[in-house]
Design an enzyme around this catalytic site. Structure first.
Site, PDB file in Angstrom:
ATOM      1  N   LYS A   1       0.838  -1.204   0.000  1.00 32.15           N
ATOM      2  CA  LYS A   1       0.000   0.000   0.000  1.00 32.15           C
ATOM      3  C   LYS A   1       0.872   1.252   0.000  1.00 32.15           C
ATOM      4  O   LYS A   1       0.623   2.203  -0.747  1.00 32.15           O
ATOM      5  CB  LYS A   1      -0.914   0.009   1.233  1.00 32.15           C
TER       6      LYS A   1
ATOM      7  N   GLN B   1      -4.767  -0.998   9.586  1.00 30.48           N
ATOM      8  CA  GLN B   1      -4.723  -2.377   9.091  1.00 30.48           C
ATOM      9  C   GLN B   1      -5.335  -3.326  10.118  1.00 30.48           C
ATOM     10  O   GLN B   1      -5.040  -3.263  11.313  1.00 30.48           O
ATOM     11  CB  GLN B   1      -3.255  -2.756   8.791  1.00 30.48           C
TER      12      GLN B   1
ATOM     13  N   ASP C   1     -11.235   3.040   3.976  1.00 36.93           N
ATOM     14  CA  ASP C   1     -11.611   1.620   4.037  1.00 36.93           C
ATOM     15  C   ASP C   1     -13.128   1.454   3.923  1.00 36.93           C
ATOM     16  O   ASP C   1     -13.606   0.344   3.670  1.00 36.93           O
ATOM     17  CB  ASP C   1     -11.182   1.028   5.384  1.00 36.93           C
TER      18      ASP C   1
HETATM   19  N1  GUN Z   1      -7.263  -6.569   6.509  1.00 33.53           N
HETATM   20  C1  GUN Z   1      -7.671  -7.368   5.491  1.00 33.53           C
HETATM   21  N2  GUN Z   1      -8.281  -6.646   4.534  1.00 33.53           N
HETATM   22  C2  GUN Z   1      -8.256  -5.363   4.946  1.00 33.53           C
HETATM   23  C3  GUN Z   1      -8.718  -4.139   4.374  1.00 33.53           C
HETATM   24  O1  GUN Z   1      -9.303  -4.093   3.274  1.00 33.53           O
HETATM   25  N3  GUN Z   1      -8.498  -3.022   5.116  1.00 33.53           N
HETATM   26  C4  GUN Z   1      -7.872  -3.069   6.315  1.00 33.53           C
HETATM   27  N4  GUN Z   1      -7.731  -1.923   6.975  1.00 33.53           N
HETATM   28  N5  GUN Z   1      -7.428  -4.166   6.883  1.00 33.53           N
HETATM   29  C5  GUN Z   1      -7.619  -5.317   6.189  1.00 33.53           C
END
Ligand code: GUN
Length: 303
Positions: A54, A98, A121
């Site tokens: 990311k 995350q 998100d």
């Molecule tokens: N963990 C697994 N998928 C995601 C996601 O799309 N966003 C976040 N913040 N954590 C995750």
């Protein structure tokens, strides 16, 4: 018959190109450089690898990237303090915490503390509510990416039978809402669904998001259907080598489906591209500018 392989890597690269163009225009014409803050608590290896991608792609698209690493024993109060600072920081347009978080932290409280305008998100209850009410807002990245992938095969999902296996807040539930907004007929199946193979066989477009390695077999799929595989499962393959497989038994399902996403290289790259797109949209909305759609949000004409 052998299915068309939907090239998520190439489709994601194309979307990232559009995001980079939008970032360039925003910064040239308005003096705004979108900024994304990514927060990682602890050192879960899968999370570290997602976060590294990311951060790399954020910088690669011309945006500002803010990287916050906190030790695994961080308290909920400390994390809330960081979220409050990021909410107030005008250079930060998107905030991503995350998941999963260590067990001492209440993830629901953290998600609710992120300013909905910066919630790239789309997990905050305000954005989840806006999505289910058909109002504009930020929607979760993986479901957005799934819809874009399906639409490369079926440009209109209107009236199609779609089945989503999985009812998580991150994928299954928001994906069902986005499909409804596309005027698809939607069934959400899950671990308690009876006759799951027969339910899946009804689907013109089948989405698998359960986290069960190769659950979906060839006889679960209608001939010619589009299959979008969201699973990322680490398994031990031949000769004890670790291998990543999806929720779909790819080789056998590819014999019957019309189109299918591979794992890796399908839904995964789209999630990050949609995160970047959401960050640009958030930056525009915060500045009161028209948001680029990036083909993501359908018109909302429900009955
Ligand atoms: N963990 C697994 N998928 C995601 C996601 O799309 N966003 C976040 N913040 N954590 C995750």
């Amino acid at each position: 018959m052998t299915a068309k392989i939907i090239d998520g890597k190439a489709i994601a690269a194309d979307l990232r190109g559009k995001v980079a163009d939008a970032v360039h225009r925003l910064s040239r014409d308005r003096g705004i450089t979108p900024g994304l803050a990514v927060v990682l608590v602890g050192n879960n290896p899968a999370s570290e690898s997602y976060v590294a991608s990311k951060i790399k792609m954020t910088a690669g698209s011309g945006m500002r990237s803010f990287d916050h690493r906190l030790p695994k024993e961080t308290s909920g109060a400390e994390l809330l303090g960081l979220i409050a600072r990021l909410n107030a920081d005008p250079t930060v347009h998107g905030i991503l915490v995350q998941l999963p978080l260590p067990s001492q932290i209440d993830a629901h409280k953290i998600i609710a503390a992120v300013d909905p305008a910066k919630d790239v998100d789309g997990f905050n209850p305000v954005n989840a509510g806006r999505l289910s009410a058909g109002l504009p807002g930020l929607a979760p990245c993986t479901p957005l990416g799934c819809i874009l992938l399906a639409k490369t095969v079926q440009p209109s999902l209107q009236g199609l039978e779609t089945v989503v296996i999985g009812r998580s807040n991150i994928v299954g539930k928001p994906l069902a809402q986005l499909l409804l907004a596309e005027n698809a007929t939607v069934t959400v199946a899950h671990s308690k669904t009876r006759e799951l193979p027969a339910v899946c066989r009804r689907a013109d477009v089948l989405f698998a998001a359960v986290g069960r390695p190769e659950l979906v077999r060839h006889d679960w799929v209608k001939p010619g259907a589009t299959v979008i595989d969201v699973g990322v499962n680490r398994v031990t393959g031949a000769a004890g080598r670790p291998r990543i497989v999806g929720d779909v038994a790819f080789t056998e399902v590819a014999q019957i489906a019309g189109a299918i996403t591979p794992v890796p290289g399908g839904a995964g790259p789209m999630t990050i591209a949609c995160l970047l797109a959401n960050t640009v949209r958030a930056a525009c909305a915060i500045a009161g500018l028209r948001e680029p759609a990036f083909g993501q949000r359908p018109s909302d004409d429900r009955e």
